[in-house]
Design an enzyme around this catalytic site. Sequence first.
Site, PDB file in Angstrom:
ATOM      1  N   TYR A 131      37.397  30.685 -26.751  1.00 35.74           N
ATOM      2  CA  TYR A 131      37.474  29.230 -26.877  1.00 35.74           C
ATOM      3  C   TYR A 131      39.443  28.569 -26.905  1.00 35.74           C
ATOM      4  O   TYR A 131      39.272  28.006 -26.611  1.00 35.74           O
ATOM      5  CB  TYR A 131      36.643  28.434 -27.745  1.00 35.74           C
ATOM      6  CG  TYR A 131      35.028  27.820 -26.960  1.00 35.74           C
ATOM      7  CD1 TYR A 131      34.144  29.308 -26.940  1.00 35.74           C
ATOM      8  CD2 TYR A 131      34.558  26.737 -26.848  1.00 35.74           C
ATOM      9  CE1 TYR A 131      32.660  29.019 -26.443  1.00 35.74           C
ATOM     10  CE2 TYR A 131      33.758  26.696 -26.360  1.00 35.74           C
ATOM     11  CZ  TYR A 131      32.336  27.126 -26.107  1.00 35.74           C
ATOM     12  OH  TYR A 131      31.079  27.867 -25.333  1.00 35.74           O
ATOM     13  N   ASP A 238      21.564  26.776 -28.193  1.00 35.66           N
ATOM     14  CA  ASP A 238      20.937  26.000 -27.101  1.00 35.66           C
ATOM     15  C   ASP A 238      20.005  26.958 -26.442  1.00 35.66           C
ATOM     16  O   ASP A 238      18.335  25.957 -26.218  1.00 35.66           O
ATOM     17  CB  ASP A 238      21.819  26.556 -25.529  1.00 35.66           C
ATOM     18  CG  ASP A 238      22.942  24.933 -24.974  1.00 35.66           C
ATOM     19  OD1 ASP A 238      23.385  24.499 -26.147  1.00 35.66           O
ATOM     20  OD2 ASP A 238      22.639  24.841 -23.988  1.00 35.66           O
TER      21      ASP A 238
END
Length: 342
Positions: A131, A238
Site C-alpha cells: 500500500y 475479508d
Amino acid sequence: MTRIHKIAVLTGDGIGPEVTEIAVNVLEAAKHTSDFELDLQYREAGYHCIAEYGTNLPEDTVSLLKRTDACLKGPMTTPEEPGAPVSVAVKIRKLFNLYANVRPCRTFPNVEALKPNIDLVVVRENTEGLYSGVEYEVSPGVGIALRIITKAACLRVAEYAFKLAQRRRKNLTYVHKGNILRITDGIFKDAVSETALKYPDVGTAEIHVDAATMHLIKKPESFDVLLTTNLFGDVLSDEAAQVTGSLGLAAGANIGDSYGMFEPVHGSAPKYTGLNRVNPIATIMSAHMMLDYLGEKEAAAKIETAVMEVLKEGKIRTADLGGSSTTREMGTAIAERVKSLP
Ligand code: NAD
C-alpha cells in the site's frame, strides 16, 4: 464532570451515508446512558468530492481531523485509474500514522458461520507494504509495485499485537510469505521474533499466508491474534469476516499513538446505495470500538450487548443474514436496545 469527545464524521460514498447515520443514532443512544457528550463534526470526503474539490480528502477535512479525538468513517469508493487520488482510508492512515489496523472476527448469535466458536482479531500493518502507493509502468505492459517494509513499522505493529494478545487468549500467529519474499518478510519476521522475546507469556506461531487462508477455513477457531503485513491482512480479514457470517458484521479500527479512525471492513457496495438493505452492524461495531478507544468502556459494552441481543432474538435479520429486515429496522432495534439496557 461530563466528558466531551470531539469526533469527525465522514459519511462516505455508496452505502456509507446510510450505515454511518445509523451508527451515529446508536452512539446517541449510548450517550444517553452514560456521562459523556459527543461533539460530532461532519465533513466531506470520498469519491463524490473529486469533481468539486479535485481531491477525495479536502484540506478543510484534514484540518478538522487534526482537531478531533477520533474519526468515524463510512466506506468510500476508491477510483482505480492510474494517477487518480489514492484511497481516503490509506491517506488518513498515513497522515496520522495509524499503524495498526485491528479487525475482530467472531461468531455472532444466530448467524451461520463455518464454525461455532470463532473469536480472532486480524492485526494488519497499516502504513506501508504493497500500500506504499509506489508503482511504475517501466515500459508498455511492464509494471512494478514497491513493497516497502521497514523494521520500525513492523516493530510498532508487533508491539500492539502482542499487547492485544496478552489481554486475550495469549496466542499470536504471524503470517508472512518469507519463503518467497525473503528480504521484506524477513524483516517482518525478525521484528516479530524480537518483539516476542518481551512477551514470553504469549504463545507465538508463524504460518505462510497461503496456508493461513486454508486454516482460516479449516480451523478458524484455533486463531486468537493474527498479525501480518498490509495486503495479506486486507485479504485475510475479508476472508475471516465471511467465515464468521458476513462482511456486513466486520468492524475495523485504525490505531496510532495519538489518533484513531474507525470504519467497517467492507466497502461502499455501490449497487446497494439507497436501498435500505445492507447490514449496519459493521459500522455500529466500529462505533463501539471507537467508544472503547475513547475510554467509554461502559457505553461501548452496551452497544456490543445490544447487537448480540438483537441478533440472538433473531426477529430482525438483514438480507445478508438470510432475512428481509431493512438497514433502518436493524439500526432502530439496536439503538432502542442500547437505551433499555440497565
Ligand atoms: P464491498 O465491500 O463494497 O462490497 C462487496 C460485497 O460485500 C457487496 O456486493 C455485498 O454483497 C457485500 N457487502 C458489503 N457491505 C455489506 C453490508 N454492510 N451488508 C451486507 N453486505 C455487504 O467491496 P467492493 O465491491 O470490492 O468495493 C466497492 C468500493 O468500495 C470500491 O471502490 C472499493 O475500492 C471500496 N472500498 C472501500 C473501503 C474503505 O472505504 N475502507 C474498503 C473496501 C473497499
